[in-house]
Design an enzyme around this catalytic site. Structure first.
Site, PDB file in Angstrom:
ATOM      1  N   ASN A 102       1.000  -1.200  -0.078  1.00 10.66           N
ATOM      2  CA  ASN A 102       0.049  -0.108  -0.069  1.00 10.66           C
ATOM      3  C   ASN A 102       1.033   1.302   0.009  1.00 10.66           C
ATOM      4  O   ASN A 102       0.444   2.163  -0.676  1.00 10.66           O
ATOM      5  CB  ASN A 102      -0.862  -0.161   1.325  1.00 10.66           C
ATOM      6  CG  ASN A 102      -2.023   1.002   1.285  1.00 10.66           C
ATOM      7  OD1 ASN A 102      -2.900   1.066   2.065  1.00 10.66           O
ATOM      8  ND2 ASN A 102      -2.069   1.848   0.023  1.00 10.66           N
ATOM      9  N   ASN A 161       2.553   8.096   5.369  1.00  7.00           N
ATOM     10  CA  ASN A 161       4.160   7.606   5.414  1.00  7.00           C
ATOM     11  C   ASN A 161       4.514   6.487   6.521  1.00  7.00           C
ATOM     12  O   ASN A 161       5.163   5.497   6.164  1.00  7.00           O
ATOM     13  CB  ASN A 161       5.218   8.688   5.843  1.00  7.00           C
ATOM     14  CG  ASN A 161       5.036   9.270   7.105  1.00  7.00           C
ATOM     15  OD1 ASN A 161       4.258   9.089   7.719  1.00  7.00           O
ATOM     16  ND2 ASN A 161       6.141  10.179   7.486  1.00  7.00           N
ATOM     17  N   LYS A 184      -8.788   7.986  11.678  1.00 10.48           N
ATOM     18  CA  LYS A 184      -8.884   8.452  10.338  1.00 10.48           C
ATOM     19  C   LYS A 184      -7.634   8.172   9.699  1.00 10.48           C
ATOM     20  O   LYS A 184      -6.700   9.036   9.898  1.00 10.48           O
ATOM     21  CB  LYS A 184      -9.380   9.872   9.953  1.00 10.48           C
ATOM     22  CG  LYS A 184      -9.853   9.713   8.564  1.00 10.48           C
ATOM     23  CD  LYS A 184      -9.792  11.385   7.987  1.00 10.48           C
ATOM     24  CE  LYS A 184      -8.471  11.656   7.473  1.00 10.48           C
ATOM     25  NZ  LYS A 184      -8.113  10.971   6.047  1.00 10.48           N
ATOM     26  N   GLU A 259       1.539  16.499  15.402  1.00 11.95           N
ATOM     27  CA  GLU A 259       2.777  16.130  15.195  1.00 11.95           C
ATOM     28  C   GLU A 259       2.951  16.390  13.439  1.00 11.95           C
ATOM     29  O   GLU A 259       2.446  15.900  12.725  1.00 11.95           O
ATOM     30  CB  GLU A 259       3.161  14.596  15.382  1.00 11.95           C
ATOM     31  CG  GLU A 259       3.137  14.104  16.513  1.00 11.95           C
ATOM     32  CD  GLU A 259       3.891  14.610  17.675  1.00 11.95           C
ATOM     33  OE1 GLU A 259       5.081  15.008  17.312  1.00 11.95           O
ATOM     34  OE2 GLU A 259       3.596  14.633  18.911  1.00 11.95           O
ATOM     35  N   GLY A 261       5.671  18.565  10.622  1.00 12.40           N
ATOM     36  CA  GLY A 261       6.770  18.517   9.651  1.00 12.40           C
ATOM     37  C   GLY A 261       8.260  18.710  10.240  1.00 12.40           C
ATOM     38  O   GLY A 261       8.273  19.053  11.358  1.00 12.40           O
ATOM     39  N   CYS A 293       9.148  12.540   8.712  1.00 13.42           N
ATOM     40  CA  CYS A 293       9.364  13.902   9.293  1.00 13.42           C
ATOM     41  C   CYS A 293      10.633  14.087  10.198  1.00 13.42           C
ATOM     42  O   CYS A 293      10.854  15.149  10.294  1.00 13.42           O
ATOM     43  CB  CYS A 293       7.969  13.885  10.382  1.00 13.42           C
ATOM     44  SG  CYS A 293       8.096  12.678  11.475  1.00 13.42           S
ATOM     45  N   LYS A 464       8.416  24.680  17.449  1.00 12.12           N
ATOM     46  CA  LYS A 464       7.804  25.676  16.521  1.00 12.12           C
ATOM     47  C   LYS A 464       6.872  25.012  15.446  1.00 12.12           C
ATOM     48  O   LYS A 464       5.850  24.169  16.125  1.00 12.12           O
ATOM     49  CB  LYS A 464       9.192  25.951  15.692  1.00 12.12           C
ATOM     50  CG  LYS A 464      10.205  26.762  16.824  1.00 12.12           C
ATOM     51  CD  LYS A 464      11.368  27.272  16.117  1.00 12.12           C
ATOM     52  CE  LYS A 464      12.757  26.044  15.781  1.00 12.12           C
ATOM     53  NZ  LYS A 464      13.805  26.651  15.442  1.00 12.12           N
ATOM     54  N   GLU A 471       3.919  12.629  21.529  1.00 12.70           N
ATOM     55  CA  GLU A 471       3.521  11.205  21.165  1.00 12.70           C
ATOM     56  C   GLU A 471       4.534  10.231  22.387  1.00 12.70           C
ATOM     57  O   GLU A 471       5.498  10.944  22.406  1.00 12.70           O
ATOM     58  CB  GLU A 471       3.742  10.663  19.784  1.00 12.70           C
ATOM     59  CG  GLU A 471       3.126  11.704  18.782  1.00 12.70           C
ATOM     60  CD  GLU A 471       1.856  10.877  18.294  1.00 12.70           C
ATOM     61  OE1 GLU A 471       0.951  10.404  19.248  1.00 12.70           O
ATOM     62  OE2 GLU A 471       1.203  11.079  16.968  1.00 12.70           O
TER      63      GLU A 471
HETATM   64  P1  NDP Z   1      -1.422  15.637   5.361  1.00 11.02           P
HETATM   65  O1  NDP Z   1      -1.440  16.608   6.666  1.00 11.02           O
HETATM   66  O2  NDP Z   1      -1.837  15.852   4.162  1.00 11.02           O
HETATM   67  O3  NDP Z   1      -2.582  14.236   5.837  1.00 11.02           O
HETATM   68  C1  NDP Z   1      -2.331  13.909   7.248  1.00 11.02           C
HETATM   69  C2  NDP Z   1      -3.682  13.272   7.677  1.00 11.02           C
HETATM   70  O4  NDP Z   1      -4.707  14.463   7.768  1.00 11.02           O
HETATM   71  C3  NDP Z   1      -4.362  12.480   6.435  1.00 11.02           C
HETATM   72  O5  NDP Z   1      -5.259  11.614   7.143  1.00 11.02           O
HETATM   73  C4  NDP Z   1      -5.439  13.478   5.870  1.00 11.02           C
HETATM   74  O6  NDP Z   1      -6.295  12.911   5.155  1.00 11.02           O
HETATM   75  C5  NDP Z   1      -5.722  14.356   6.987  1.00 11.02           C
HETATM   76  N1  NDP Z   1      -6.113  15.629   6.787  1.00 11.02           N
HETATM   77  C6  NDP Z   1      -5.776  16.452   5.748  1.00 11.02           C
HETATM   78  N2  NDP Z   1      -6.501  17.884   5.917  1.00 11.02           N
HETATM   79  C7  NDP Z   1      -7.168  17.691   7.043  1.00 11.02           C
HETATM   80  C8  NDP Z   1      -8.239  18.507   7.597  1.00 11.02           C
HETATM   81  N3  NDP Z   1      -8.365  19.945   7.095  1.00 11.02           N
HETATM   82  N4  NDP Z   1      -8.802  17.929   8.536  1.00 11.02           N
HETATM   83  C9  NDP Z   1      -8.631  16.750   9.112  1.00 11.02           C
HETATM   84  N5  NDP Z   1      -7.883  15.860   8.492  1.00 11.02           N
HETATM   85  C10 NDP Z   1      -7.133  16.456   7.431  1.00 11.02           C
HETATM   86  O7  NDP Z   1      -0.123  15.125   5.611  1.00 11.02           O
HETATM   87  P2  NDP Z   1       0.556  13.795   4.870  1.00 11.02           P
HETATM   88  O8  NDP Z   1      -0.519  12.640   4.776  1.00 11.02           O
HETATM   89  O9  NDP Z   1       0.763  14.089   3.155  1.00 11.02           O
HETATM   90  O10 NDP Z   1       1.807  13.390   5.469  1.00 11.02           O
HETATM   91  C11 NDP Z   1       2.939  14.019   5.369  1.00 11.02           C
HETATM   92  C12 NDP Z   1       3.301  15.006   6.414  1.00 11.02           C
HETATM   93  O11 NDP Z   1       3.162  14.606   7.575  1.00 11.02           O
HETATM   94  C13 NDP Z   1       4.521  15.651   6.273  1.00 11.02           C
HETATM   95  O12 NDP Z   1       4.704  17.022   6.478  1.00 11.02           O
HETATM   96  C14 NDP Z   1       5.235  15.022   7.345  1.00 11.02           C
HETATM   97  O13 NDP Z   1       6.334  16.009   8.096  1.00 11.02           O
HETATM   98  C15 NDP Z   1       4.170  15.193   8.336  1.00 11.02           C
HETATM   99  N6  NDP Z   1       4.530  13.781   9.449  1.00 11.02           N
HETATM  100  C16 NDP Z   1       4.831  14.158  10.774  1.00 11.02           C
HETATM  101  C17 NDP Z   1       5.351  13.400  11.627  1.00 11.02           C
HETATM  102  C18 NDP Z   1       5.570  13.531  12.996  1.00 11.02           C
HETATM  103  O14 NDP Z   1       5.398  12.977  13.912  1.00 11.02           O
HETATM  104  N7  NDP Z   1       5.827  14.938  13.352  1.00 11.02           N
HETATM  105  C19 NDP Z   1       5.197  11.899  11.300  1.00 11.02           C
HETATM  106  C20 NDP Z   1       4.929  11.677   9.896  1.00 11.02           C
HETATM  107  C21 NDP Z   1       4.498  12.635   9.156  1.00 11.02           C
HETATM  108  P3  NDP Z   1      -6.197  12.673   3.418  1.00 11.02           P
HETATM  109  O15 NDP Z   1      -5.175  11.717   3.187  1.00 11.02           O
HETATM  110  O16 NDP Z   1      -7.554  12.257   2.966  1.00 11.02           O
HETATM  111  O17 NDP Z   1      -5.607  14.112   2.803  1.00 11.02           O
END
Ligand code: NDP
Length: 494
Positions: A102, A161, A184, A259, A261, A293, A464, A471
């Site tokens: 996936n 990811n 979700k 959590e 970027g 991230c 920041k 977590e």
């Molecule tokens: P997104 O922010 O696009 O999506 C994360 C989740 O949020 C998905 O399930 C998405 O749904 C959902 N989502 C998006 N917009 C909304 C909203 N307005 N309201 C509620 N839910 C929403 O991130 P990515 O999936 O693209 O993941 C990559 C990002 O995550 C990177 O910037 C990375 O740095 C960060 N990240 C941070 C981590 C940390 O622990 N700090 C760990 C892993 C990643 P859908 O998929 O349907 O868009």
């Protein structure tokens, strides 16, 4: 009605939502999922709309009020979470295969992540039984008891990811504290999270405690965030989306942990063990194809060893084995999608245009088995300056930028000159300097002479624009609770 099929063979078939202990179809909305590494069809999934998410939130709220989980003993929750970990272990290989297909990630990584998810449930199973309030010494006339209680129905929003592992990071402490949840997953990677519902049921967790709705963030996700029954939101994802969620949650003053970027740095001093540093930095930069991230996407290196490090790191990067995610020897899999690869390639072009030197990588396989997937070979840039976009912005792909520094002071200034502050590494043979620099860095975690910085027992989260709240660790568990302070008068007034 969509059947809940968990395929072990080629095709994973149709998968529905999981609400109140059973598979539920949406009003006919479905989406086809494709394997990012091959472009082949993987599954057809039900896509939740806002109404499905609201229904799941209402179920979570009712089940929370009824108390079958929220008022059970910590020991009972511990047993159920240990049973869930055991179920995950029994199905570990199937889950890892599903995750690898996936998300396009190497099977060796997926196996590690599934095992780490099981460990996460085991850790929080134990933590459930030691979570306690306290008896603060308020004054001499009475006794104060501070209780810790579950916060209430939680919305757990997960990125693509590390779909299964991050779901476990949220689900395990939320359940350990006695909450009900709506999970979700990201639209791109819902399959392993959708398995968590049935596994929770098999582990004896009451129906309606764990609900899973896969659907678009903008509709299903936002509906969850805004639903009045939801008391806490734990979100992992993009920083801008985190800001949007904070905004949506503000009117009801919901508890929010984010959590987000990162643009983490490895600081390499001249007295470091360069061999160990190079070996470790490969994984830190290119693990999960850089879609991490915590990726150390900046290497800051002391001028006197700059050229040596650049040469060795580039040579080692060229040796990384990019390939079929299901091959155990693969080190770098595909990106999540071709669209994401285009975004990463746009950064490569920006880097070149701004004057950085591309030393290797950023190539798309044009023939052979990998040509149909979203592969991009790991890229290294030198001659990078701090103002360049590739040195400042999160690329979330296999691109590492190397920058020189003169001395310790400049190294710290460069590392902290970022809107993010999530993770980092520090390479030096001088213990006093290691402590000095670690203390000066604005980051949630730093590893000295290593790249590992995430542990179940320690808090994980950012400064920041990398987020708020934590977590893992006891901090995560406490984040899923509220306190009530009760005062007992024991002496007569006067
Ligand atoms: P997104 O922010 O696009 O999506 C994360 C989740 O949020 C998905 O399930 C998405 O749904 C959902 N989502 C998006 N917009 C909304 C909203 N307005 N309201 C509620 N839910 C929403 O991130 P990515 O999936 O693209 O993941 C990559 C990002 O995550 C990177 O910037 C990375 O740095 C960060 N990240 C941070 C981590 C940390 O622990 N700090 C760990 C892993 C990643 P859908 O998929 O349907 O868009």
């Amino acid at each position: 009605m969509l059947p809940a099929v968990f395929g072990s063979g080629e095709q994973v078939d149709s998968v529905g939502l999981w609400i109140e202990g059973r598979v539920v179809a949406t009003n006919g909305a479905t989406a086809d999922l494709f394997e990012p590494a091959t472009g082949r069809a993987l599954a057809r999934v039900a896509v939740a709309g806002a109404g499905d998410a609201e229904h799941a939130a209402e179920v979570a709220a009712r089940v929370f009020r009824e108390g079958a989980w929220s008022r059970t003993s910590a020991a009972a929750r511990q047993r159920a979470l240990l049973a869930l970990a055991a179920r995950i272990r029994e199905q570990a290989e199937a889950l890892a295969q599903l995750e690898a297909r996936n998300a396009g990630k190497p099977i060796s990584d997926a196996r590690w992540e599934v095992d780490a998810a099981a460990q996460c449930f085991e850790f929080f199973a134990g933590a459930a039984t030691v979570l306690s309030g306290r008896v603060p010494p308020v004054d001499g006339r009475g006794l104060s008891v501070v209780l810790r209680k579950p916060v209430g129905p939680c919305a757990l929003i997960v990125p693509w990811n590390f779909p299964f592992l991050i779901a476990a990071w949220k689900l395990a402490p939320a359940l350990a504290a006695g909450n009900t949840v709506v999970l979700k997953p990201a639209s791109a990677t819902p399959l392993s999270a959708l398995r968590l519902g049935p596994l929770a049921r098999e582990a004896g967790i009451p129906d309606g405690v764990v609900n899973v709705v896969a659907g678009p963030g903008a509709s299903a996700g936002a509906a969850l965030v805004c639903h009045p029954a939801i008391r806490k939101i734990s979100f992992t994802g993009d920083s801008s989306n985190g800001a949007e969620i904070l905004h949506l949650a503000a009117p009801d003053i919901k508890r929010v942990s984010l959590e987000l970027g990162g643009k983490s740095a490895s600081l390499v001093f001249a007295d470091a063990d360069l061999e160990a540093c190079v070996e470790s930095s490969l994984l830190a930069g290119f693990g999960n194809a850089g879609q991490d991230c915590c990726a150390r996407s900046r290497i800051l290196v002391e001028e006197s060893v700059h050229d040596r490090l650049v040469e060795r790191f580039t040579a080692a990067t060229r040796r990384l084995r990019m390939g079929d995610p299901l091959d155990s020897d693969t080190q770098v899999g595909s990106l999540i999608s071709s669209a994401h690869r285009e975004r990463v390639l746009a950064y490569v072009e920006t880097g070149r245009a701004e004057g950085a030197r591309l030393l290797c990588g950023a190539e798309i396989p044009s023939a052979g088995a990998l040509a149909g997937g979203a592969f991009l070979s790991p890229a290294v840039f030198s001659d990078v300056t701090p103002a360049m976009r590739i040195a400042r912005e999160e690329i979330f792909g296999p691109v590492v930028a190397i920058l020189p520094f003169r001395d310790e002071q400049e190294a710290v200034a460069l590392a902290n000159d970022s809107e993010y502050g999530l993770s980092g590494s520090l390479w030096t043979g001088d213990a006093r300097r290691a402590l000095r620099v670690a203390r000066a860095l604005e980051t949630g975690a730093i590893s000295v002479n290593a790249s590992r910085s995430v542990f179940l027992e320690a808090p994980f989260g950012g400064w920041k624009r990398s987020g708020m709240g934590r977590e893992l660790g006891i901090e995560a568990l406490e984040g899923y609770t509220e306190t009530t302070s009760i005062y007992f008068e024991t002496e007569t007034e006067g």
